[in-house]
Structures are given as structure tokens and as C-alpha cells.
Scaffold this motif. Sequence first.
Motif, PDB file in Angstrom:
ATOM      1  N   LEU A 216       0.827  -1.216   0.000  1.00 39.00           N
ATOM      2  CA  LEU A 216       0.000   0.000   0.000  1.00 39.00           C
ATOM      3  C   LEU A 216       0.857   1.260   0.000  1.00 39.00           C
ATOM      4  O   LEU A 216       0.591   2.210  -0.744  1.00 39.00           O
ATOM      5  N   LEU A 217       1.877   1.270   0.847  1.00 36.47           N
ATOM      6  CA  LEU A 217       2.714   2.460   0.935  1.00 36.47           C
ATOM      7  C   LEU A 217       3.483   2.701  -0.361  1.00 36.47           C
ATOM      8  O   LEU A 217       3.612   3.842  -0.810  1.00 36.47           O
ATOM      9  N   ILE A 218       3.989   1.628  -0.982  1.00 40.24           N
ATOM     10  CA  ILE A 218       4.692   1.778  -2.258  1.00 40.24           C
ATOM     11  C   ILE A 218       3.760   2.365  -3.299  1.00 40.24           C
ATOM     12  O   ILE A 218       4.111   3.324  -4.008  1.00 40.24           O
ATOM     13  N   ARG A 219       2.562   1.817  -3.382  1.00 39.40           N
ATOM     14  CA  ARG A 219       1.612   2.322  -4.371  1.00 39.40           C
ATOM     15  C   ARG A 219       1.233   3.771  -4.079  1.00 39.40           C
ATOM     16  O   ARG A 219       1.025   4.583  -4.998  1.00 39.40           O
ATOM     17  N   GLY A 220       1.125   4.092  -2.814  1.00 43.00           N
ATOM     18  CA  GLY A 220       0.721   5.445  -2.452  1.00 43.00           C
ATOM     19  C   GLY A 220       1.785   6.495  -2.678  1.00 43.00           C
ATOM     20  O   GLY A 220       1.478   7.664  -2.933  1.00 43.00           O
ATOM     21  N   LEU A 221       3.054   6.097  -2.580  1.00 44.66           N
ATOM     22  CA  LEU A 221       4.141   7.073  -2.671  1.00 44.66           C
ATOM     23  C   LEU A 221       4.641   7.334  -4.088  1.00 44.66           C
ATOM     24  O   LEU A 221       5.288   8.359  -4.327  1.00 44.66           O
ATOM     25  N   ILE A 222       4.359   6.431  -5.035  1.00 48.49           N
ATOM     26  CA  ILE A 222       4.994   6.542  -6.350  1.00 48.49           C
ATOM     27  C   ILE A 222       4.630   7.807  -7.107  1.00 48.49           C
ATOM     28  O   ILE A 222       5.406   8.285  -7.936  1.00 48.49           O
ATOM     29  N   ASP A 249       5.827  -3.432 -10.468  1.00 50.40           N
ATOM     30  CA  ASP A 249       5.053  -2.606 -11.394  1.00 50.40           C
ATOM     31  C   ASP A 249       4.870  -1.197 -10.851  1.00 50.40           C
ATOM     32  O   ASP A 249       5.071  -0.203 -11.571  1.00 50.40           O
ATOM     33  N   ASP A 250       4.510  -1.096  -9.583  1.00 45.92           N
ATOM     34  CA  ASP A 250       4.314   0.225  -8.981  1.00 45.92           C
ATOM     35  C   ASP A 250       5.600   1.050  -9.039  1.00 45.92           C
ATOM     36  O   ASP A 250       5.577   2.228  -9.412  1.00 45.92           O
ATOM     37  N   ILE A 252       8.242   0.662 -11.026  1.00 46.71           N
ATOM     38  CA  ILE A 252       8.614   0.958 -12.413  1.00 46.71           C
ATOM     39  C   ILE A 252       7.751   2.091 -12.960  1.00 46.71           C
ATOM     40  O   ILE A 252       8.252   3.038 -13.589  1.00 46.71           O
ATOM     41  N   GLN A 253       6.452   2.001 -12.704  1.00 43.05           N
ATOM     42  CA  GLN A 253       5.560   3.054 -13.186  1.00 43.05           C
ATOM     43  C   GLN A 253       5.880   4.385 -12.515  1.00 43.05           C
ATOM     44  O   GLN A 253       5.807   5.448 -13.147  1.00 43.05           O
ATOM     45  N   GLY A 254       6.261   4.333 -11.230  1.00 41.22           N
ATOM     46  CA  GLY A 254       6.629   5.557 -10.536  1.00 41.22           C
ATOM     47  C   GLY A 254       7.879   6.185 -11.130  1.00 41.22           C
ATOM     48  O   GLY A 254       7.953   7.403 -11.328  1.00 41.22           O
ATOM     49  N   ALA A 255       8.869   5.335 -11.439  1.00 42.31           N
ATOM     50  CA  ALA A 255      10.111   5.841 -12.029  1.00 42.31           C
ATOM     51  C   ALA A 255       9.853   6.453 -13.396  1.00 42.31           C
ATOM     52  O   ALA A 255      10.396   7.527 -13.724  1.00 42.31           O
ATOM     53  N   THR A 282       2.913  -3.208 -16.848  1.00 42.32           N
ATOM     54  CA  THR A 282       4.298  -2.745 -16.721  1.00 42.32           C
ATOM     55  C   THR A 282       4.921  -2.546 -18.091  1.00 42.32           C
ATOM     56  O   THR A 282       5.563  -1.511 -18.368  1.00 42.32           O
ATOM     57  N   LEU A 283       4.731  -3.528 -18.980  1.00 41.90           N
ATOM     58  CA  LEU A 283       5.308  -3.448 -20.320  1.00 41.90           C
ATOM     59  C   LEU A 283       4.657  -2.327 -21.123  1.00 41.90           C
ATOM     60  O   LEU A 283       5.329  -1.614 -21.867  1.00 41.90           O
ATOM     61  N   LYS A 284       3.356  -2.165 -20.952  1.00 39.02           N
ATOM     62  CA  LYS A 284       2.641  -1.089 -21.642  1.00 39.02           C
ATOM     63  C   LYS A 284       3.193   0.274 -21.239  1.00 39.02           C
ATOM     64  O   LYS A 284       3.308   1.192 -22.063  1.00 39.02           O
TER      65      LYS A 284
END
Length: 605
Positions: A216-222, A249-250, A252-255, A282-284
Amino acid sequence: MAFYFTGIRSFPKLWKSNPYLGLGPGHSFLSLFLKDCYGIKNQEKWFSLKTVSPQNTKAMNLLVAKARYVRKKDEGSSKQVSADSPHMFAAGAAKKRSQMNPPSKEHVLPPVKNIFQLPTKPLNSEEWDKLKEYFKEKANFENWIISQMIKCRSSVDVAKSVLAWVAAKNNGIVGYDLLVKYLYLCVSHKQTSEIIDVYEIMKDRYKRLESGAYTLLIRGLIHTDRWREALLLLEDIKKVMIPSKKNYDDCIQGALFHQDVNVAWNLYQELLGHDIVPMLETLKAFFDFGKDMKGDQYSNKLQDILLYLRNNQLYPGESFAHSIKTWFESVPGEHWKGQFTTVQQSGQCLGCGKTIESIHLSSEEYEFLKEKIMRDVIDGGDQYRKTTPQELKRFQDFVKYHPPFDIVIDGLNVAKMFPKARESQVKVGQKGSCCDLCHRVLCLCFPLLDVVSQLAKQNLHVLVLGRKHMLKQNSRWRKDDMEKVQKQASFFFADNISEDDPFLLYATLHSGDHCKFITKDLMRDHKACLPDAKTQRLFFKWQQGHQLAIVSRHPGSKITFQHILIYDTVVQTTGDSWHIPYDDDVVERYSYEVPTKWLCLHRKT
């Protein structure tokens, strides 16, 4: 586990508001969160031989050529013709078959709707006390009510008032589970300031969190300016376990969101290093990011992703296919043009006219697959649970001293394809009333005789695999019917408890690449016995090019066989073109099916 609120800065600020995302009824928070993210009398013969010429390739080709299809008439048009029913491996075919034979529906009473109305605005402590008294049968009212809020998309403000009420009556203590559920609401509503406040609290109070809270925290911070701290949380997870594909995925998408493509690509390579299949999202994301990138270096990365799809037989969804098309057409100076199309049964792309790769294995691939199936399915599998070493040796000798077969049939499976075949009756004396196969006025021929007779007329060498009980006279297995079949095909009768499939695979593979087999079994269990993904993909490719399906059968009439795929449904390139099969959003594709839609990309010259 509990949490003390005393001394926390800006307590009122922590509990702000906004709208939600929900959990399914009757599930725990963590499990649902992770799911959401992420023969002669007394001396019977057990086999019989029919003398025929060696492998009949010409007749085999004739069988394929004569397979009948019901086509849409479109004179003077180049549109794709379609069969009356979808191919057995085509996306959506299994769904259509289930709709044609729906299960019997029992009378079920409509579910009783929950008439309880959740609060739509924050409540004070007295109001929450009254509501808890009303639901006093609930063992843990606080966790139950906030779970209901999550399911019903309640506002963050209301959830906040629950936590404030709990903290007020427990000396500032709020349970860990309650706090994580609140975090879930904040993340679902992308309330970044709330997420950061909860993150600070948890970082200060706990040295380690459980995986759900980390996720949750990873998804929330990205998507915040503190997104790099999500990478630190990923490192914390690595200390105890391999992060999930969703965690990667989270990050990578954040980066990519923050324009750091090097971090994103390194995380992607790390993900592959763990033998984790990445999420298609992720690939998309790499293709979406690439629309603004120039240079061969990033272009090569994206082509590596396409080759990964090919090597792992993965198919992008419709949205992903659009992203791929958009990126190709955006590459400056390359002049790529894409279109969404289909492929004809001949294997020709209707978009550009190029021929799609053949589904037939090379001689090296065929021998490799044959060896793997012999070792892992026939010799090293679990076949001895359903047969004996002696019986398997008897069958191997049978195949060894016999000419190659053109068709191998799972006799019991085919006989059960049309259970109502024996119910067909015709009137005595009516023209054409006799069955063409058994010449009876009362047609009692069973499907196996129909199939074998039609194949034998084409001079094909047929092997039928059966069970010993088929030799005993009864209403299903008539003696004269079985004698007719045995005159037209070779038979091997296994013990009644034996498994047919290993015998079928053995005979088909040992007869050579020309040999086809007939069964409704999709061989998923045997595919799973193979040791690695590469061998499983080869097996599925071989299966698609060798398994015959019966489209329709009417008693006394000709059997219709479905065409066998001659092209491989996989991402492929010739350098100046790419052909990418993709999933249609409105079609439900099972894992043993392949897409029927294609993205055709070619470079204009």
C-alpha cells in the motif's frame, strides 16, 4: 498490534477526506487487497492390426483439404472467411461452447439485500456508540464497519471519524488493522498528503511491516515527490521475500512517471532475473513513455520487450496493442504504419498480405519435444498410477512393430462426443432410411464407427485406442459394430483402469510429424508435467497443429472436421514488419486459447 496516537503531530490533519475503492463481501482485507492487485470369447485379443501401406501423406493431405467449412459468401471480396464454429483453440471458443450447453439452472431465491445504510457524513462519538449498540452482535464492530465502508465506497472523512472515535475511547490507541484499512482508502483515493502522514506514523512506530502495508505504501508514494522512498520500501521487502510483480510494477511506473527510465529499466531487468512474469501493464508503461523518447537505445529496449512477449507466448490486451501501434508510428524517420486486422486460415495477413510463421515444428524442435514427452510424460510421469510397466511395454512393442499411423483416435472419448447418436430412428421403407454405414433401418451406429469409416474411405491408417470393456456385448458396445470398426482400423485395448492420453501421445509422436490425433481432451495435465515453459510452449504449438476436432456429426451423414491451424499465433517480425496477436477486450480467452485479432505493422518504403 496497537498504535498510540498520543503525541502525533497534527492529529486533526491526519484524518482528512475524499471519495473510495472496495473490497468484495466476505473476504479479509489483506487477501482481497492482494487479489485485487495482483478378443475371442474366453480368449480376448487386446489389440488388432489392419495391414496398410506405409505413411499415407497424400491421403493425409486429402483429409485436410476436404475438411468442410461453412463460409460466409462474399463474392469479389478479400474479406476473411469464417467457419461456422470457432476453432477449438480460438479465443472465446470455450465460452461459446459453454453457452451452447448451459448447465441446468436450479431455482435460486434472489439474494437478500443489505438494507443497512452506511453513514454518508462523519459521526461523533455518541453517534458511533449508538450505532455499535444497534449492531452489538458484531464481535469487532470497528473493523466490520470500516470494511463495509471500503466495500461501499464511503468517503475518507467518514472512515476518519471511526478512527477518531476509537482513539478517543482507547487512550489514543488504534489497532494496526484499522490503520492499514484506512491507508487502503487513502491510497485508493490518491490522497497523497494522508498517505504521507500515515507513512510517517508507521515508519516511526514499526521497524518492519507486513507485506500488505508495504504494498500500500509503495503504491501510495509513487506519484508523490517522495517516490524514491518507495524504492527503499521495496528494499525492505527484499530482506524477507521476493517482491511481487505488483510491487515492481508500482515502482517501475513511478520511475517512468518521474522520468527516470534507467531506474525503471533496471527494476524490469531485476524482475526478470527473479523469473517473475511482469504485468502487461508494466510493459505497456514502457511503450507509453517511449512516445517522447528518441534514439536507438530506447527503441532497442522496446523491441526486446516484444521479443519477450514472443518467447513467452504472451499476448497484449487491446489497450496495450494501441500503445504499441502509437509508439511505432511516432518513431521519427522510420515511417511505420499499423493497422488492426485478422489472419486468414491460409496464414496470410489481411493487412499486408505477408504469410504468418508456420505452426509446424522444425525437425530439431520435434525431436526435442518427442524426447521431453517420452521422459517427463510417458516414462517419468505419473502414468503408472493408471497403468502398469508391463502394459506400457506391450504398447511400445505394438507401436514399434507396426507401420506409422496417419490418425490416432481416443476411442472412448470420441464415442462419448455424441451421446444421443443411438436415439436416432428412421421409418421402415422410407427412401434413404437405412444408415449408410451400418445399413440398418433402426440406426444404431455409434460415433466411433462413423469417424473410423469416414477416415478409412480416404485410405488413412487409423489406430483406435480403447478399453477392454468395449469388447463386451452391451447396449453401447454392440459386437457387430465393434467388428466393423476393427476391420477398418488397428486397435489397442488397454486395461479398464488405464489412462488413454499417454498412449495417444506416444503413438502420435512415434508415427511422425504427419500423424494427427482426435480427442476432446485438451491435454492440460500432460502439458503441466513438462519441466519448463519452453517445452510447454513447444507442446502447445505441436498440439495446435496436430489435434483434429469434430465440428458436427449427424447420424448417417458425413463427419465434418475442423481445420487445423497452419500458422503460429505468436509475436513475430521480419525486420520491416511486425505481427502481434492481441486480446480483444470483449472476448474472454482461456489459457489454452489463442487470440484471433492481430496488429499488423509494416515500414513504408
